[in-house]
Design a protein around this motif. Structure first.
Motif, mmCIF file in Angstrom:
data_model
loop_
_atom_site.group_PDB
_atom_site.id
_atom_site.type_symbol
_atom_site.label_atom_id
_atom_site.label_comp_id
_atom_site.label_asym_id
_atom_site.label_seq_id
_atom_site.Cartn_x
_atom_site.Cartn_y
_atom_site.Cartn_z
ATOM 1 N N PHE A 68 0.835 -1.200 0.000
ATOM 2 C CA PHE A 68 0.000 0.000 0.000
ATOM 3 C C PHE A 68 0.871 1.251 0.000
ATOM 4 N N GLU A 69 2.006 1.177 0.690
ATOM 5 C CA GLU A 69 2.877 2.355 0.728
ATOM 6 C C GLU A 69 3.432 2.655 -0.661
ATOM 7 N N GLU A 70 3.637 1.604 -1.447
ATOM 8 C CA GLU A 70 4.071 1.845 -2.829
ATOM 9 C C GLU A 70 2.951 2.516 -3.633
ATOM 10 N N MET A 71 1.720 2.111 -3.347
ATOM 11 C CA MET A 71 0.590 2.795 -3.998
ATOM 12 C C MET A 71 0.572 4.269 -3.623
ATOM 13 N N LEU A 72 0.827 4.544 -2.355
ATOM 14 C CA LEU A 72 0.794 5.935 -1.892
ATOM 15 C C LEU A 72 1.845 6.770 -2.615
ATOM 16 N N GLU A 73 2.988 6.162 -2.879
ATOM 17 C CA GLU A 73 4.014 6.896 -3.625
ATOM 18 C C GLU A 73 3.508 7.253 -5.013
ATOM 19 N N GLU A 74 2.820 6.308 -5.628
ATOM 20 C CA GLU A 74 2.309 6.587 -6.974
ATOM 21 C C GLU A 74 1.192 7.629 -6.933
ATOM 22 N N PHE A 75 0.352 7.547 -5.882
ATOM 23 C CA PHE A 75 -0.690 8.574 -5.730
ATOM 24 C C PHE A 75 -0.037 9.949 -5.616
ATOM 25 N N ALA A 76 1.031 10.019 -4.819
ATOM 26 C CA ALA A 76 1.712 11.300 -4.611
ATOM 27 C C ALA A 76 2.288 11.818 -5.932
ATOM 28 N N ASP A 77 2.846 10.909 -6.731
ATOM 29 C CA ASP A 77 3.391 11.314 -8.033
ATOM 30 C C ASP A 77 2.300 11.888 -8.929
ATOM 31 N N GLU A 78 1.084 11.384 -8.734
ATOM 32 C CA GLU A 78 -0.040 11.847 -9.560
ATOM 33 C C GLU A 78 -0.777 13.027 -8.930
ATOM 34 N N ASP A 79 -0.246 13.510 -7.796
ATOM 35 C CA ASP A 79 -0.892 14.594 -7.046
ATOM 36 C C ASP A 79 -2.297 14.241 -6.568
ATOM 37 N N ARG A 80 -2.547 12.956 -6.410
ATOM 38 C CA ARG A 80 -3.829 12.534 -5.827
ATOM 39 C C ARG A 80 -3.709 12.732 -4.321
ATOM 40 N N SER A 81 -4.576 13.550 -3.753
ATOM 41 C CA SER A 81 -4.458 13.829 -2.324
ATOM 42 C C SER A 81 -5.645 13.242 -1.567
ATOM 43 N N PHE A 82 -5.486 13.084 -0.290
ATOM 44 C CA PHE A 82 -6.529 12.512 0.564
ATOM 45 C C PHE A 82 -6.759 13.421 1.755
ATOM 46 N N ASP A 83 -7.966 13.363 2.285
ATOM 47 C CA ASP A 83 -8.257 14.159 3.476
ATOM 48 C C ASP A 83 -7.394 13.685 4.635
ATOM 49 N N ASP A 84 -7.167 14.591 5.551
ATOM 50 C CA ASP A 84 -6.375 14.277 6.734
ATOM 51 C C ASP A 84 -6.960 13.086 7.502
ATOM 52 N N GLY A 85 -6.165 12.098 7.721
ATOM 53 C CA GLY A 85 -6.592 10.979 8.548
ATOM 54 C C GLY A 85 -7.537 10.020 7.859
ATOM 55 N N GLU A 86 -7.949 10.347 6.642
ATOM 56 C CA GLU A 86 -8.928 9.496 5.960
ATOM 57 C C GLU A 86 -8.369 8.104 5.668
ATOM 58 N N LEU A 87 -7.093 8.050 5.335
ATOM 59 C CA LEU A 87 -6.508 6.737 5.030
ATOM 60 C C LEU A 87 -6.493 5.864 6.275
ATOM 61 N N ASP A 88 -6.087 6.456 7.407
ATOM 62 C CA ASP A 88 -6.063 5.668 8.646
ATOM 63 C C ASP A 88 -7.476 5.284 9.089
ATOM 64 N N ARG A 89 -8.443 6.099 8.724
ATOM 65 C CA ARG A 89 -9.818 5.857 9.162
ATOM 66 C C ARG A 89 -10.530 4.829 8.276
ATOM 67 N N ARG A 90 -10.216 4.821 6.993
ATOM 68 C CA ARG A 90 -11.007 3.991 6.083
ATOM 69 C C ARG A 90 -10.245 2.829 5.453
ATOM 70 N N VAL A 91 -8.912 2.928 5.394
ATOM 71 C CA VAL A 91 -8.149 1.867 4.735
ATOM 72 C C VAL A 91 -7.577 0.907 5.773
ATOM 73 N N TYR A 92 -7.874 -0.368 5.632
ATOM 74 C CA TYR A 92 -7.386 -1.395 6.550
ATOM 75 C C TYR A 92 -6.436 -2.305 5.784
ATOM 76 N N THR A 93 -5.133 -2.113 6.030
ATOM 77 C CA THR A 93 -4.151 -2.963 5.365
ATOM 78 C C THR A 93 -2.947 -3.152 6.259
ATOM 79 N N PRO A 94 -2.474 -4.355 6.499
ATOM 80 C CA PRO A 94 -3.029 -5.604 5.996
ATOM 81 C C PRO A 94 -4.482 -5.781 6.475
ATOM 82 N N VAL A 95 -5.286 -6.414 5.668
ATOM 83 C CA VAL A 95 -6.700 -6.582 5.986
ATOM 84 C C VAL A 95 -6.886 -7.643 7.079
ATOM 85 N N GLY A 96 -7.877 -7.436 7.935
ATOM 86 C CA GLY A 96 -8.226 -8.478 8.911
ATOM 87 C C GLY A 96 -7.743 -8.202 10.322
#
Lengths: 384, 384
Positions: free
Chosen positions: A308-336
């Protein structure tokens, strides 16, 4: 009526599915619903058991203590076509019934002949909408009769009924609305013209939805266990999912789309949980990008955190931004949840356990830990 | 050999059961075992898939990426009767295989024709004992051949083999013993006469045992979910359990006894987990008294904490004492993890989740929480 072994170990969804079938086919049956519980009981108000004329049952209202008696009573309800309430006092004989679990407490059970009047509940269930069934249990009011019924639709806030119900005030409806949202049943006191009415509100929340993105073999045990736990499961693949639809007999739907058209293919709302497991980095990344543009409360991503951290790097390269804390609140990885175990079922069990905890807003931990250390001696036993 | 859809979503126990059946019947089949994994893979070394001559498979070695190819390869192993190791490099084409989960990593798979030589493993499995299967993967030594096999029995610490193995030293056996105890597979380097040997140790721990005390309807979903998660489940009732044995098709055994003869009726050892749910206060209390005289690591008690506290009062009246901290360490009540949800399956799911966490020595929490907050930007990606 012969009393055969009821189909006890079924999901809530299975009970509602059986009710829907009976109502749709216009067949006879009795619905038994727990309307009140005093003391500790295994099931809560709203727990249901369907009894058909052959004496077989679907669902459970206790841990197996009352089901036979309810089947017997259902025969009388079928015969005279009249609803009734039965109170079972399981407190009296502790030597037989034990203390505090399942076969205990005072339980009020409402038995009603199923008829076409239940259609609003069935329709809502089949459409994946919330609904409440309202039944008058007691009334001092001359114009209000026991077993008068109505339905509440939370989408438009309207109560529909053939039995009046104009005595129901806005503040009462607010309580009903609250119960529906929480998927709870409860009996509420209503006063009308200085008379008192007891209204049972059976809040039936639409089951939460689980969308699994991916069609690998590892998807099947997740679908199976989530369905048993009353998630309505949809499997979405990104290429040719239809070809493997028979891998997922417990899925309500299996379909194909592409990551970029994901949001058109499905309505991802606040009641939709998503597990992303396409086993393809690019597909997973595109899917997560799309999903985080929807209001879904949960995105579980299979794989190690580094992925997922590699995905985040690619998101950053694309200037895709996320709300503060939204990733920690909604994304569960590793899952389970961290339960250990690496077999397909064990992995699936940990994922579905996480889905339940998030859906029910629980902090996953031992229930015994929640209650604190065990006390060696206690001076008084809580009575309730 | 036609390649039909493998029975992928099965428990580990089901795979071993299928292996046992083949060996007992003297039929032909190939056992594929993951012996080494580089990078992130869905399954660990020791993961198994059984392939029968009709091309059907039981079990999984990846998340579905290699199973078809392994079935194909198994045909050749059957034809020439020779074991082989195949290396699958799934790292090469990230666009197809994705990164980091399931269809990734370099995976070495050992394929062996199943024959009577596997009987020690089958016997141990059926007796509920630990065992390790040892296979030489590489050897520079003139007297040691690739695919030489042996078995290790941890109860007497003895390696039995037709292939010598006198080069195996005490320190090597200690490593084998450690792997068996943890139920892990791994390849260990062994040196003999200055030559190097690579030995794959397939540590097959006996599945943990779950004993459920009680025969109510609420027992069935627990039996079902525990069996899927590789617990060997036994149901014990205190009166006439045999009559309801067909309620528990996934139980390895169903029997009756009385609380006072519980310890004679069954060997409650360090690998036995117990859930007490007779729904009878006295029976539950007597059972817990007995169980805490055995070394079982886990006693889950259905019902609210107050119910157990009342038991503690009665124990105190009888001067029954417990070791310091033993109740907090071994008694889990209310039973289960705090996942919310009150349907029979949801309750069972939370109990089995707790069993897994305790058995695997995990603190139940989100895996994502274990890894800490998600970092927005990271400078380097861990390669492993």
């Amino acid at each position: 009526m012969e009393s055969s072994e009821p189909a006890w170990s079924v999901s809530e969804t299975d009970v509602m599915r059986a009710v829907a079938e009976i109502v749709r086919d216009g067949r006879e049956a009795v619905l038994a619903t727990v309307v009140d519980v005093e003391g500790n009981a295994y099931r809560r108000p709203g727990a249901k058991m369907l009894v058909t004329p052959d004496g077989s049952g679907v669902g459970s209202i206790t841990a197996g203590c009352l089901e036979d008696e309810v089947v017997e009573l259902a025969r009388r309800v079928l015969e005279d076509g009249e609803s009734r309430i039965e109170t079972y006092d399981l407190m009296e004989d502790d030597d037989v019934w034990g203390l505090g679990v399942g076969c205990n407490g005072i339980i009020d059970v409402l038995l009603e002949p199923l008829d076409d009047g239940f259609r609003p509940v069935v329709d809502a269930f089949e459409d994946g909408d919330d609904v409440a069934s309202l039944t008058v249990l007691e009334s001092d009011h001359d114009d209000v009769s026991r077993f008068d019924r109505g339905y509440y639709d939370p989408t438009d806030g309207v109560v529909s009924t053939d039995d009046g119900f104009e005595w129901l005030e806005k503040s009462d409806v607010d309580v009903v609305d609250e119960l529906v949202e929480r998927g709870r049943g409860g009996t509420i006191p209503v006063s009308a013209d200085d008379r008192s009415i007891e209204l049972f509100v059976d809040g039936i929340a639409a089951p939460p939805e689980l969308v699994v993105l991916g069609t690998g073999h590892d998807v099947a045990p997740i679908v199976e266990l989530a369905a048993k736990n009353d998630f309505r499961v949809r499997v979405i693949g990104f290429r040719g999912a239809d070809a493997v639809a028979d891998r997922f007999p417990d899925a309500a739907a299996v379909s194909s789309t592409s990551p970029s058209t994901l949001r058109e293919a499905h309505d991802f709302d606040e009641n939709t949980y998503v597990v992303v497991m396409t086993h393809n980095f690019l597909d997973d990344r595109l899917a997560i990008d799309e999903l985080l543009r929807t209001p879904v409360p949960y995105v579980g991503l299979m794989g190690p955190r580094e992925r997922f951290e590699e995905m985040l790097e690619e998101f950053a390269d694309e200037d895709r931004s996320f709300d503060d804390g939204e990733l920690d609140r909604r994304v569960y990885t590793p899952v389970g949840l961290d339960l250990g175990g690496g077999s397909p079922y064990q992995i699936a069990h940990s994922i579905v356990a996480e889905l339940l905890a998030v859906h029910n807003d629980r902090t996953p931990r031992h229930l015994s830990e929640r209650e604190g250390p065990i006390h060696r001696r206690i001076s008084s036993i809580t009575d309730d």
